[in-house]
Design a protein around this motif. Structure first.
Motif, mmCIF file in Angstrom:
data_model
loop_
_atom_site.group_PDB
_atom_site.id
_atom_site.type_symbol
_atom_site.label_atom_id
_atom_site.label_comp_id
_atom_site.label_asym_id
_atom_site.label_seq_id
_atom_site.Cartn_x
_atom_site.Cartn_y
_atom_site.Cartn_z
ATOM 1 N N LEU A 188 37.209 39.934 45.966
ATOM 2 C CA LEU A 188 36.574 38.977 45.056
ATOM 3 C C LEU A 188 35.250 39.534 44.536
ATOM 4 O O LEU A 188 34.995 39.563 43.326
ATOM 5 C CB LEU A 188 36.346 37.658 45.799
ATOM 6 C CG LEU A 188 35.735 36.547 44.970
ATOM 7 C CD1 LEU A 188 36.825 35.824 44.214
ATOM 8 C CD2 LEU A 188 34.985 35.556 45.831
ATOM 9 N N LEU A 189 34.418 40.018 45.469
ATOM 10 C CA LEU A 189 33.101 40.499 45.066
ATOM 11 C C LEU A 189 33.217 41.726 44.161
ATOM 12 O O LEU A 189 32.534 41.836 43.138
ATOM 13 C CB LEU A 189 32.264 40.837 46.313
ATOM 14 C CG LEU A 189 31.967 39.618 47.209
ATOM 15 C CD1 LEU A 189 31.164 40.037 48.428
ATOM 16 C CD2 LEU A 189 31.222 38.543 46.435
ATOM 17 N N ALA A 190 34.129 42.653 44.560
ATOM 18 C CA ALA A 190 34.265 43.891 43.780
ATOM 19 C C ALA A 190 34.733 43.587 42.369
ATOM 20 O O ALA A 190 34.214 44.131 41.390
ATOM 21 C CB ALA A 190 35.233 44.825 44.475
ATOM 22 N N ARG A 191 35.705 42.683 42.249
ATOM 23 C CA ARG A 191 36.226 42.412 40.897
ATOM 24 C C ARG A 191 35.216 41.661 40.045
ATOM 25 O O ARG A 191 35.143 41.868 38.837
ATOM 26 C CB ARG A 191 37.529 41.625 40.998
ATOM 27 C CG ARG A 191 38.624 42.518 41.517
ATOM 28 C CD ARG A 191 39.956 41.965 41.191
ATOM 29 N NE ARG A 191 40.916 42.480 42.150
ATOM 30 C CZ ARG A 191 42.201 42.296 42.049
ATOM 31 N NH1 ARG A 191 42.682 41.603 41.058
ATOM 32 N NH2 ARG A 191 43.022 42.787 42.942
ATOM 33 N N SER A 195 33.776 42.926 36.538
ATOM 34 C CA SER A 195 33.816 42.093 35.338
ATOM 35 C C SER A 195 32.437 41.994 34.708
ATOM 36 O O SER A 195 32.287 42.019 33.492
ATOM 37 C CB SER A 195 34.358 40.723 35.722
ATOM 38 O OG SER A 195 33.672 39.723 35.075
ATOM 39 N N ARG A 196 31.404 41.879 35.568
ATOM 40 C CA ARG A 196 30.036 41.834 35.027
ATOM 41 C C ARG A 196 29.731 43.120 34.272
ATOM 42 O O ARG A 196 29.152 43.111 33.193
ATOM 43 C CB ARG A 196 29.026 41.609 36.152
ATOM 44 C CG ARG A 196 28.586 40.141 36.267
ATOM 45 C CD ARG A 196 27.316 40.009 37.074
ATOM 46 N NE ARG A 196 27.492 40.529 38.425
ATOM 47 C CZ ARG A 196 27.999 39.838 39.433
ATOM 48 N NH1 ARG A 196 28.401 38.606 39.235
ATOM 49 N NH2 ARG A 196 28.121 40.371 40.623
ATOM 50 N N ARG A 197 30.136 44.246 34.868
ATOM 51 C CA ARG A 197 29.911 45.542 34.208
ATOM 52 C C ARG A 197 30.618 45.583 32.861
ATOM 53 O O ARG A 197 30.099 46.067 31.867
ATOM 54 C CB ARG A 197 30.470 46.677 35.060
ATOM 55 C CG ARG A 197 29.464 47.215 36.024
ATOM 56 C CD ARG A 197 30.094 48.288 36.884
ATOM 57 N NE ARG A 197 29.138 48.777 37.840
ATOM 58 C CZ ARG A 197 28.337 49.820 37.638
ATOM 59 N NH1 ARG A 197 28.407 50.485 36.521
ATOM 60 N NH2 ARG A 197 27.475 50.212 38.556
ATOM 61 N N ALA A 260 40.062 51.390 38.780
ATOM 62 C CA ALA A 260 41.300 51.837 39.431
ATOM 63 C C ALA A 260 41.025 52.246 40.875
ATOM 64 O O ALA A 260 41.797 51.916 41.791
ATOM 65 C CB ALA A 260 41.887 53.003 38.647
ATOM 66 N N LEU A 261 39.895 52.937 41.098
ATOM 67 C CA LEU A 261 39.547 53.389 42.453
ATOM 68 C C LEU A 261 39.336 52.197 43.385
ATOM 69 O O LEU A 261 39.903 52.129 44.485
ATOM 70 C CB LEU A 261 38.255 54.206 42.395
ATOM 71 C CG LEU A 261 38.416 55.724 42.272
ATOM 72 C CD1 LEU A 261 37.065 56.381 42.095
ATOM 73 C CD2 LEU A 261 39.104 56.252 43.546
ATOM 74 N N ILE A 262 38.529 51.256 42.893
ATOM 75 C CA ILE A 262 38.216 50.083 43.729
ATOM 76 C C ILE A 262 39.490 49.287 44.024
ATOM 77 O O ILE A 262 39.756 48.898 45.158
ATOM 78 C CB ILE A 262 37.161 49.194 43.036
ATOM 79 C CG1 ILE A 262 35.841 49.969 42.970
ATOM 80 C CG2 ILE A 262 36.968 47.887 43.771
ATOM 81 C CD1 ILE A 262 34.729 49.276 42.223
ATOM 82 N N GLN A 263 40.325 49.099 42.979
ATOM 83 C CA GLN A 263 41.559 48.311 43.159
ATOM 84 C C GLN A 263 42.477 48.973 44.175
ATOM 85 O O GLN A 263 43.075 48.305 45.011
ATOM 86 C CB GLN A 263 42.330 48.175 41.839
ATOM 87 C CG GLN A 263 41.580 47.511 40.717
ATOM 88 C CD GLN A 263 41.391 46.025 40.950
ATOM 89 O OE1 GLN A 263 41.700 45.523 42.015
ATOM 90 N NE2 GLN A 263 40.852 45.339 39.983
ATOM 91 N N SER A 264 42.587 50.324 44.101
ATOM 92 C CA SER A 264 43.486 51.011 45.031
ATOM 93 C C SER A 264 43.003 50.799 46.462
ATOM 94 O O SER A 264 43.795 50.506 47.364
ATOM 95 C CB SER A 264 43.533 52.520 44.770
ATOM 96 O OG SER A 264 43.562 52.773 43.418
ATOM 97 N N GLY A 265 41.685 50.940 46.654
ATOM 98 C CA GLY A 265 41.125 50.756 47.998
ATOM 99 C C GLY A 265 41.420 49.366 48.525
ATOM 100 O O GLY A 265 41.864 49.182 49.661
ATOM 101 N N LEU A 266 41.200 48.386 47.660
ATOM 102 C CA LEU A 266 41.385 47.000 48.103
ATOM 103 C C LEU A 266 42.862 46.676 48.336
ATOM 104 O O LEU A 266 43.204 45.939 49.266
ATOM 105 C CB LEU A 266 40.788 46.050 47.065
ATOM 106 C CG LEU A 266 39.253 46.132 46.975
ATOM 107 C CD1 LEU A 266 38.740 45.343 45.798
ATOM 108 C CD2 LEU A 266 38.629 45.633 48.271
ATOM 109 N N LEU A 316 38.984 34.731 37.084
ATOM 110 C CA LEU A 316 37.537 34.524 36.956
ATOM 111 C C LEU A 316 36.924 35.640 36.115
ATOM 112 O O LEU A 316 36.070 35.412 35.259
ATOM 113 C CB LEU A 316 36.872 34.488 38.342
ATOM 114 C CG LEU A 316 37.163 33.231 39.169
ATOM 115 C CD1 LEU A 316 36.547 33.352 40.553
ATOM 116 C CD2 LEU A 316 36.628 31.985 38.478
ATOM 117 N N ALA A 317 37.414 36.864 36.352
ATOM 118 C CA ALA A 317 36.861 38.006 35.613
ATOM 119 C C ALA A 317 37.175 37.892 34.117
ATOM 120 O O ALA A 317 36.302 38.095 33.268
ATOM 121 C CB ALA A 317 37.430 39.294 36.174
#
Ligand SMILES: Nc1ncnc2c1ncn2[C@@H]1O[C@H](COP(=O)(O)OP(=O)(O)OP(=O)(O)O)[C@@H](O)[C@H]1O
Length: 609
Positions: A188-191, A195-197, A260-266, A316-317
């Motif tokens: 949740l926090l990462a996405r 989205s803010r970025r 993509a990196l963050i999503q793969s990790g999560l 939310l994003a």
């Protein structure tokens, strides 16, 4: 013709919460029954996965424990009903959302263009910041807003699914419920951070996007096509367009890689949690802690919670990004008028005259003075001509008479009444004005004249009379469909392709539009004959003299032969009145006018020799 380059970036101001509330209010106003319906069907849809999981568990457990067939059939019937609802509800949701989108579209367009029409002056249109926002806001419609709305709906639905799935999980294994929740929080926090970025990137690249659209319109616009071809600007403009495009895409690519990196990790983390849960569930089933139905419900609950959490975060994003665009719309809609206008106040029928009292004006505090203490009276029933060199301030004075701006100091009085004390519409309905940069509308010839006085739009006799006075009746009659001919090459008429007028013919048509406002108190003509041939100019000025006689009029012209019969000629120089008088008086005083007149006369005489 000018195409303005946006000079600075515009970031809308205001918190997301405030904008979200504003958007919710707009959706409510656009069609609250649809909104409630769409929300309700979305929430019910959100409960269906949990209902399916529970009913499946009951069926499986019922079969295993050998429950009576009737009871089993009831549960199976329930399962089938939920299945039907799962198939049907998404269609209903889609329809309701589409209808809502159309309503929101209408409401947004209505509010945006009503807000723009409420600007009484020109200053808003000339502000780069407002022009940039306007350009962005014009793209924000129901379609652009749907991601925010569907995002809110999907978020609501996903929240219901998450909550109900977590309850199911909690019943089966509180530890597992906590682990799944904890694993979902980083996602949740990462996405949200991503989205803010992304939103920041959209704002940072707003000017780049506008420049892209500027270059693409220059390449495709028919009005620019001549110069673009003659000067060979096509590849130059395309190069600039691609430069902007590359800059945007580079930033997008960076963000996509990071995402993509963050999503793969999560996703990996989620898979580990789900795998561990499955091992625990199988072990518990083997040791008799869980029934077979519990295991199926558990597996569905883990997958459902994780899926719904991902959906919630994505929604939310997406909603967050769409809200950013809504802010441009909201900013324009809430922009106050650029002129302090009153809604009451009457303008008397002109009987004495119009007086400019010590009028000073500059377009902006940072710009030089254009008018510096102009004192001028235009007596009722007379023709006053204004002459002067380029940039002397003649057209500015005309714009002040129309109250497109207010004088920075001083006042303009109409029979003694300050024109700021009456609604601008009341002032403007008393005048007919031909601007130096008149408009050529992609409409029929009759409409091009008729819009000069909207009630006369269908009055062909009045339109014909105005065309006669402006000397354009002949060319209009010669058109393929006469007055009904479409004067455009880019829009076809009813009976075939449109036709283009020449520059001088367009000018006469604009003059006819002005002369349609015949009975008005004040007639202003700013360079009415600049594009006419010599014979046409002579003829038009002869007609205009007849038309103006006994009426109050202001004539701006560089052709001094055209103004010599005015009751008074005013020479504007460097924002001040340098001299004034009749033609004969000014020639006798041997000042600026006499000099200008002599230069023009010499030009004609030398070409005769
Ligand atoms: N919208 C505007 N914003 C800022 N400056 C302007 C604007 N319109 C005109 N000016 C400036 O005001 C000055 C007077 O312009 P204006 O158009 O009134 O002159 P003019 O006497 O009508 O000239 P011309 O004979 O060339 O038509 C010029 O220096 C011009 O650059």
């Amino acid at each position: 013709m000018t195409f303005a380059l946006p000079d600075k970036q515009v970031r809308p101001k205001g918190g997301k919460g405030r904008q979200a509330a504003a958007m919710a209010r707009l959706c409510w106003a656009a069609g609250w029954p649809l909104l409630v319906g769409a929300l309700a069907t979305n929430l019910i849809s959100g409960l269906l996965p949990t209902a399916t999981a529970w009913l499946t568990k009951l069926v499986v457990d019922g079969i295993v424990s050998g429950r009576p067939q009737v009871a089993l059939l009831g549960v199976a019937g329930g399962l089938a009903t939920v299945g039907i609802a799962t198939g049907v509800l998404p269609q209903l949701v889609t329809y309701l959302q589409s209808e809502l989108r159309r309503r929101i579209d209408r409401t947004m367009q209505d509010r945006l263009f009503s807000a723009v029409n409420r600007f009484h002056g020109l200053a808003r249109f000339e502000s780069p910041a407002v022009a940039d926002k306007l350009q962005m806001a014009a793209h924000v419609n129901g379609t652009a807003m749907m991601p925010a709305l569907t995002g809110m709906f999907t978020a609501g639905r996903s929240a219901v699914t998450v909550a109900s799935m977590l309850v199911t999980l909690w019943i089966l294994s509180p530890v597992m419920a906590l682990v799944v929740t904890a694993a979902g929080v980083p996602a949740l926090l990462a996405r949200l951070a991503l989205s803010r970025r992304r939103s920041r990137m959209v704002a940072d690249f707003a000017a780049t996007a506008r420049r892209q659209s500027l270059y693409s319109s220059l390449i495709t616009d028919v009005r620019a096509a001549k110069e673009v071809r003659l000067l060979g600007l096509g590849d130059f403009l395309k190069g600039r367009l691609f430069g902007e495009l590359r800059a945007t895409q580079t930033a997008e690519r960076g963000l996509d890689r990071r995402g993509a990196l963050i999503q793969s990790g999560l996703s990996g983390l989620g898979a580990i949690v789900a795998g561990a849960g499955l091992v625990w569930a199988v072990h518990s089933a083997a040791t008799g802690g869980l029934s077979l139905g519990d295991v199926t419900a558990f597996v569905a609950a883990v997958a459902g919670t994780q899926g719904a959490m991902a959906g919630l975060v994505d929604s939310l994003a997406i909603g967050h990004e769409a809200l950013l665009f809504f802010e441009y719309h909201a900013d324009i809609v809430s922009l106050p008028d650029d002129l302090p206008v009153t809604t009451s106040g009457e303008l008397p029928v002109l009987r004495q005259g119009i007086e400019l009292r010590d009028v000073w004006f500059r377009y902006d505090e940072s710009l030089p003075w254009v008018l510096r203490g102009v004192n001028l009276t235009i007596p009722y029933g007379t023709a006053v001509a204004i002459v002067g060199l380029n940039g002397a301030g003649k057209s500015t004075l005309v714009k002040l008479l129309c109250r497109f701006y207010d004088p920075t100091h001083g006042s303009i009085r109409w029979d003694g009444v300050d024109i700021r004390e009456v609604p601008p519409a009341r002032l403007r309905e008393r005048m007919g004005v031909l601007f130096q940069d008149y408009m050529s509308y992609d409409l029929t010839a009759a409409e091009n004249i008729g819009i000069g006085d909207l009630p006369a739009l269908a009055d062909r006799d009045r339109i014909r009379v105005a065309a006669e006075k402006a000397g354009v009746a002949g060319p209009v009659r010669a058109l393929p469909a006469g007055y009904d001919t479409m004067l455009s090459r880019t829009f076809a008429g009813h009976d075939g392709p449109g036709v283009m007028f020449s520059g001088g013919q367009w000018q006469r048509l604009a003059l006819a539009r002005t002369l349609l406002r015949d009975g008005r108190d004040l007639l202003i003509l700013d360079e009415p004959s600049s594009g006419l041939d010599a014979r046409a100019e002579h003829e038009i000025h002869h007609r205009l003299r007849q038309h103006r006689s006994g009426r109050t009029s202001v004539l701006v012209s560089h052709r001094l032969g055209a103004v010599r019969e005015a009751d008074e000629i005013v020479v504007l120089s460097d924002g001040k009145i340098a001299e004034s008088g009749t033609h004969d008086e000014l020639i006798a005083s041997n000042g600026q006018y006499a000099e200008l007149f002599a230069v023009q006369a010499r030009g004609y005489q030398s070409s005769l020799r």
